[in-house]
Write a protein that holds these residues in place. Structure first.
Motif, PDB file in Angstrom:
ATOM      1  N   LEU A 101       4.899  -8.331 -51.377  1.00 39.01           N
ATOM      2  CA  LEU A 101       5.523  -7.692 -52.540  1.00 39.01           C
ATOM      3  C   LEU A 101       6.889  -8.301 -52.827  1.00 39.01           C
ATOM      4  CD1 LEU A 101       5.376  -5.437 -54.680  1.00 39.01           C
ATOM      5  CD2 LEU A 101       6.438  -3.912 -53.020  1.00 39.01           C
ATOM      6  N   ASP A 102       7.646  -8.610 -51.776  1.00 38.45           N
ATOM      7  CA  ASP A 102       8.989  -9.192 -51.941  1.00 38.45           C
ATOM      8  C   ASP A 102       8.966 -10.457 -52.790  1.00 38.45           C
ATOM      9  OD1 ASP A 102      10.275  -7.289 -50.367  1.00 38.45           O
ATOM     10  OD2 ASP A 102       9.976  -8.431 -48.518  1.00 38.45           O
ATOM     11  N   THR A 103       7.894 -11.230 -52.675  1.00 35.24           N
ATOM     12  CA  THR A 103       7.858 -12.564 -53.279  1.00 35.24           C
ATOM     13  C   THR A 103       7.119 -12.623 -54.615  1.00 35.24           C
ATOM     14  OG1 THR A 103       5.861 -13.076 -51.994  1.00 35.24           O
ATOM     15  CG2 THR A 103       7.983 -13.722 -51.039  1.00 35.24           C
ATOM     16  N   ARG A 104       6.558 -11.508 -55.071  1.00 30.72           N
ATOM     17  CA  ARG A 104       5.778 -11.557 -56.308  1.00 30.72           C
ATOM     18  C   ARG A 104       6.682 -11.782 -57.515  1.00 30.72           C
ATOM     19  NH1 ARG A 104       3.427  -6.328 -58.621  1.00 30.72           N
ATOM     20  NH2 ARG A 104       4.508  -6.825 -60.551  1.00 30.72           N
ATOM     21  N   PRO A 105       6.502 -12.875 -58.240  1.00 32.07           N
ATOM     22  CA  PRO A 105       7.377 -13.162 -59.383  1.00 32.07           C
ATOM     23  C   PRO A 105       7.371 -12.030 -60.402  1.00 32.07           C
ATOM     24  CG  PRO A 105       6.005 -15.074 -58.857  1.00 32.07           C
ATOM     25  CD  PRO A 105       5.483 -13.925 -58.043  1.00 32.07           C
ATOM     26  N   GLY A 106       8.568 -11.598 -60.780  1.00 27.50           N
ATOM     27  CA  GLY A 106       8.695 -10.546 -61.772  1.00 27.50           C
ATOM     28  C   GLY A 106       8.333  -9.170 -61.278  1.00 27.50           C
ATOM     29  N   GLY A 107       8.056  -9.022 -59.984  1.00 20.80           N
ATOM     30  CA  GLY A 107       7.638  -7.747 -59.424  1.00 20.80           C
ATOM     31  C   GLY A 107       8.812  -6.807 -59.201  1.00 20.80           C
ATOM     32  N   PRO A 108       8.534  -5.624 -58.638  1.00 22.32           N
ATOM     33  CA  PRO A 108       9.585  -4.624 -58.462  1.00 22.32           C
ATOM     34  C   PRO A 108      10.684  -5.021 -57.489  1.00 22.32           C
ATOM     35  CG  PRO A 108       7.550  -3.918 -57.391  1.00 22.32           C
ATOM     36  CD  PRO A 108       7.207  -5.119 -58.205  1.00 22.32           C
ATOM     37  N   ALA A 109      10.461  -6.046 -56.668  1.00 26.66           N
ATOM     38  CA  ALA A 109      11.523  -6.514 -55.776  1.00 26.66           C
ATOM     39  C   ALA A 109      12.695  -7.088 -56.567  1.00 26.66           C
ATOM     40  CB  ALA A 109      10.980  -7.566 -54.808  1.00 26.66           C
ATOM     41  N   PHE A 110      12.461  -7.392 -57.841  1.00 28.63           N
ATOM     42  CA  PHE A 110      13.486  -8.026 -58.678  1.00 28.63           C
ATOM     43  C   PHE A 110      14.067  -7.045 -59.694  1.00 28.63           C
ATOM     44  CE2 PHE A 110      10.540 -11.212 -57.098  1.00 28.63           C
ATOM     45  CZ  PHE A 110      11.408 -12.085 -56.470  1.00 28.63           C
ATOM     46  N   TRP A 111      14.003  -5.764 -59.347  1.00 30.31           N
ATOM     47  CA  TRP A 111      14.462  -4.733 -60.279  1.00 30.31           C
ATOM     48  C   TRP A 111      15.955  -4.821 -60.562  1.00 30.31           C
ATOM     49  CZ3 TRP A 111      18.225  -1.148 -59.256  1.00 30.31           C
ATOM     50  CH2 TRP A 111      18.569  -0.939 -57.926  1.00 30.31           C
ATOM     51  N   LEU A 112      16.757  -5.196 -59.576  1.00 28.84           N
ATOM     52  CA  LEU A 112      18.203  -5.230 -59.795  1.00 28.84           C
ATOM     53  C   LEU A 112      18.564  -6.267 -60.851  1.00 28.84           C
ATOM     54  CD1 LEU A 112      20.992  -4.168 -59.016  1.00 28.84           C
ATOM     55  CD2 LEU A 112      21.099  -5.948 -57.255  1.00 28.84           C
ATOM     56  N   GLY A 113      17.954  -7.442 -60.772  1.00 24.83           N
ATOM     57  CA  GLY A 113      18.220  -8.472 -61.773  1.00 24.83           C
ATOM     58  C   GLY A 113      17.794  -8.030 -63.161  1.00 24.83           C
ATOM     59  N   GLY A 207       8.759 -16.498 -54.119  1.00 29.34           N
ATOM     60  CA  GLY A 207       9.868 -16.621 -53.190  1.00 29.34           C
ATOM     61  C   GLY A 207      10.710 -15.369 -53.079  1.00 29.34           C
ATOM     62  N   PHE A 208      11.826 -15.521 -52.348  1.00 23.58           N
ATOM     63  CA  PHE A 208      12.705 -14.397 -52.034  1.00 23.58           C
ATOM     64  C   PHE A 208      13.991 -14.463 -52.842  1.00 23.58           C
ATOM     65  CE2 PHE A 208      10.242 -15.005 -48.118  1.00 23.58           C
ATOM     66  CZ  PHE A 208       9.743 -13.722 -47.938  1.00 23.58           C
ATOM     67  N   GLY A 209      14.454 -13.293 -53.262  1.00 21.31           N
ATOM     68  CA  GLY A 209      15.743 -13.193 -53.919  1.00 21.31           C
ATOM     69  C   GLY A 209      15.781 -13.899 -55.255  1.00 21.31           C
ATOM     70  N   GLU A 210      16.874 -13.710 -55.938  1.00 20.64           N
ATOM     71  CA  GLU A 210      17.006 -14.280 -57.279  1.00 20.64           C
ATOM     72  C   GLU A 210      18.478 -14.505 -57.577  1.00 20.64           C
ATOM     73  OE1 GLU A 210      14.479 -13.260 -61.144  1.00 20.64           O
ATOM     74  OE2 GLU A 210      16.034 -11.743 -60.789  1.00 20.64           O
ATOM     75  N   VAL A 211      18.738 -15.493 -58.397  1.00 23.67           N
ATOM     76  CA  VAL A 211      20.088 -15.742 -58.886  1.00 23.67           C
ATOM     77  C   VAL A 211      19.998 -15.919 -60.396  1.00 23.67           C
ATOM     78  CG1 VAL A 211      19.898 -18.237 -58.447  1.00 23.67           C
ATOM     79  CG2 VAL A 211      22.165 -17.175 -58.691  1.00 23.67           C
ATOM     80  N   VAL A 246      32.910 -11.614 -62.438  1.00 25.59           N
ATOM     81  CA  VAL A 246      31.577 -11.950 -61.938  1.00 25.59           C
ATOM     82  C   VAL A 246      30.735 -12.415 -63.126  1.00 25.59           C
ATOM     83  CG1 VAL A 246      29.490 -11.099 -60.803  1.00 25.59           C
ATOM     84  CG2 VAL A 246      31.745 -10.245 -60.109  1.00 25.59           C
ATOM     85  N   THR A 247      30.212 -13.632 -63.023  1.00 21.75           N
ATOM     86  CA  THR A 247      29.381 -14.189 -64.088  1.00 21.75           C
ATOM     87  C   THR A 247      27.959 -14.438 -63.606  1.00 21.75           C
ATOM     88  OG1 THR A 247      31.297 -15.280 -65.098  1.00 21.75           O
ATOM     89  CG2 THR A 247      29.108 -16.126 -65.696  1.00 21.75           C
ATOM     90  N   ARG A 248      27.855 -15.001 -62.428  1.00 24.48           N
ATOM     91  CA  ARG A 248      26.541 -15.349 -61.886  1.00 24.48           C
ATOM     92  C   ARG A 248      26.305 -14.545 -60.606  1.00 24.48           C
ATOM     93  NH1 ARG A 248      22.533 -18.632 -63.239  1.00 24.48           N
ATOM     94  NH2 ARG A 248      21.496 -19.977 -61.715  1.00 24.48           N
ATOM     95  N   VAL A 249      25.150 -13.869 -60.553  1.00 24.11           N
ATOM     96  CA  VAL A 249      24.857 -12.918 -59.480  1.00 24.11           C
ATOM     97  C   VAL A 249      23.611 -13.346 -58.725  1.00 24.11           C
ATOM     98  CG1 VAL A 249      24.275 -10.521 -58.933  1.00 24.11           C
ATOM     99  CG2 VAL A 249      25.889 -11.025 -60.784  1.00 24.11           C
ATOM    100  N   ALA A 250      23.668 -13.283 -57.408  1.00 24.50           N
ATOM    101  CA  ALA A 250      22.495 -13.475 -56.554  1.00 24.50           C
ATOM    102  C   ALA A 250      22.257 -12.171 -55.807  1.00 24.50           C
ATOM    103  CB  ALA A 250      22.709 -14.617 -55.574  1.00 24.50           C
ATOM    104  N   TYR A 251      20.991 -11.890 -55.514  1.00 22.45           N
ATOM    105  CA  TYR A 251      20.671 -10.683 -54.752  1.00 22.45           C
ATOM    106  C   TYR A 251      19.362 -10.902 -54.011  1.00 22.45           C
ATOM    107  CZ  TYR A 251      17.253  -9.697 -58.407  1.00 22.45           C
ATOM    108  OH  TYR A 251      16.182  -9.799 -59.267  1.00 22.45           O
ATOM    109  N   CYS A 252      19.192 -10.133 -52.936  1.00 21.38           N
ATOM    110  CA  CYS A 252      17.952 -10.164 -52.178  1.00 21.38           C
ATOM    111  C   CYS A 252      17.820  -8.845 -51.438  1.00 21.38           C
ATOM    112  CB  CYS A 252      17.941 -11.332 -51.184  1.00 21.38           C
ATOM    113  SG  CYS A 252      16.398 -11.454 -50.233  1.00 21.38           S
ATOM    114  N   GLY A 253      16.722  -8.143 -51.645  1.00 28.28           N
ATOM    115  CA  GLY A 253      16.495  -6.882 -50.967  1.00 28.28           C
ATOM    116  C   GLY A 253      16.317  -7.074 -49.472  1.00 28.28           C
ATOM    117  N   GLY A 254      16.554  -5.999 -48.705  1.00 35.04           N
ATOM    118  CA  GLY A 254      16.376  -6.078 -47.258  1.00 35.04           C
ATOM    119  C   GLY A 254      17.493  -6.853 -46.605  1.00 35.04           C
ATOM    120  N   SER A 255      17.118  -7.792 -45.733  1.00 33.84           N
ATOM    121  CA  SER A 255      18.090  -8.597 -44.980  1.00 33.84           C
ATOM    122  C   SER A 255      18.147  -9.998 -45.573  1.00 33.84           C
ATOM    123  CB  SER A 255      17.690  -8.668 -43.498  1.00 33.84           C
ATOM    124  OG  SER A 255      17.532  -7.381 -42.961  1.00 33.84           O
TER     125      SER A 255
END
Length: 332
Positions: A101-113, A207-211, A246-255
């Motif tokens: 689930l973490d790696t599914r493109p556009g999935g709920p793991a990317f809700w913050l972005g 993949g994991f996380g997003e910027v 802050v202009t450009r943001v990166a995030y990743c759920g969990g650790s």
């Protein structure tokens, strides 16, 4: 609904082939029940949470974190033993959608972005890359339009065409080919000789996380307030140099603190994640915000439950809210 018909929906929304090599996504405990009309979704498979789900009447429990990474013997009591006992006594199925689930493109793991309105986004770390395959085979008669449309509408197929000489050409995802081949064989009443070759593009990444880039630069205090509002964290820590804007943001759920170097190379002003360790905080090249492991993933699973509810007809899906294991003491 039969449980064997529910599991494909879990796998559709959290493809098991996308999980990391070290992970254990999928069925954790198989079901003795054949059918259920209730699916429970939660973050953590603790005994207390599992019992809540079962008391509600769930025949299927979907968690984010796996019950185990490697098989364990049931040779002593404890949290693992208690969960196994409860689930097996109820006859339910326990399923984990973790890095799948973490790696599914556009999935709920990317809700913050999505909630921050980030644009020009890309993965912080690519876990798997795949390109389509081209399959060709020959048939003596022209493929009927209706049959071609059935093939073309199959998930994973990009295109279907046939030349005047009778050669059929199918472009599809490699992961979907087995099912597609069976469908072709069924339609033709025989298995033709398939010629298969890998293509060089287009590439599909998971993949994991997003910027990404905010719609407009934000002053640090405004960004911090927005982050607190979205995550529900009234208190969070950060390390490294505090940016003025802050202009450009990166995030990743969990650790995700191990991705701070990649976030910096991607031009991020800040990385939002959880489980930041001391030396990572000391050495971070950019502002590193720790909102905790819980906040980002709890919201991910709430949204995943809503998504799953929209997919399953005749089955009630309920999200069970968890509790952050960390508490704070404030001196009065």
């Amino acid at each position: 609904m039969k449980i064997k018909d529910i599991l494909p929906f879990f796998r559709k929304l959290a493809p098991e082939e996308n999980q990391s090599s070290w992970d254990n996504c999928g069925v954790q405990i198989a079901a003795a029940l054949e059918e259920t009309d209730k699916v429970a979704v939660c973050l953590e498979p603790t005994p207390e949470m599992v019992d809540k789900c079962l008391d509600w009447g769930a025949g299927a429990i979907l968690t984010h974190h796996p019950l185990y990474m490697k098989p364990k013997p049931l040779d002593s009591t404890g949290m693992y033993w208690e969960v196994v006992r409860s689930v097996m006594n109820a006859g339910a199925v326990l399923y984990s959608a973790h890095t799948s689930l973490d790696t599914r493109p556009g999935g709920p793991a990317f809700w913050l972005g999505q909630d921050l309105g980030l644009t020009d986004t890309r993965f912080l770390e690519v876990e798997h890359s795949a390109t389509p395959i081209e399959v060709s085979f020959h048939v003596n008669e022209p493929i009927e339009r209706e049959t071609a449309n059935v093939w073309a509408n199959h998930a994973g197929i990009h295109s279907v065409s046939q030349s005047n000489a009778g050669e059929v050409r199918v472009i599809c995802d490699e992961s979907a080919w087995g099912e597609i081949a069976s469908g072709i064989e069924f339609s033709l009443g025989k298995r033709p000789l398939f010629y298969i070759r890998s293509l060089t593009g287009p590439r599909s990444d998971v993949g994991f996380g997003e910027v990404g880039t905010l719609p407009e630069p934000m002053q640090w205090e405004d960004f911090a307030d927005k982050l607190a509002e979205l995550t529900g964290c009234e208190v969070f820590s950060f390390s490294g140099k505090q940016p003025e804007t802050v202009t450009r943001v990166a995030y990743c759920g969990g650790s995700g603190s191990s991705l701070v170097g990649k976030a910096a190379k991607a031009g991020a002003d800040v990385l939002v994640t959880g489980d930041v360790k001391y030396h990572g905080a000391v050495e971070t090249p950019i502002c590193l915000v720790d909102v905790g492991h819980f906040s980002l993933e709890e919201e991910m699973m709430r949204r995943f439950a809503a998504e799953l509810d929209g997919e399953l007809d005749g089955v009630e899906v309920k999200f069970f809210q968890g509790v952050d294991p960390f508490q704070f003491h404030v001196k009065q």
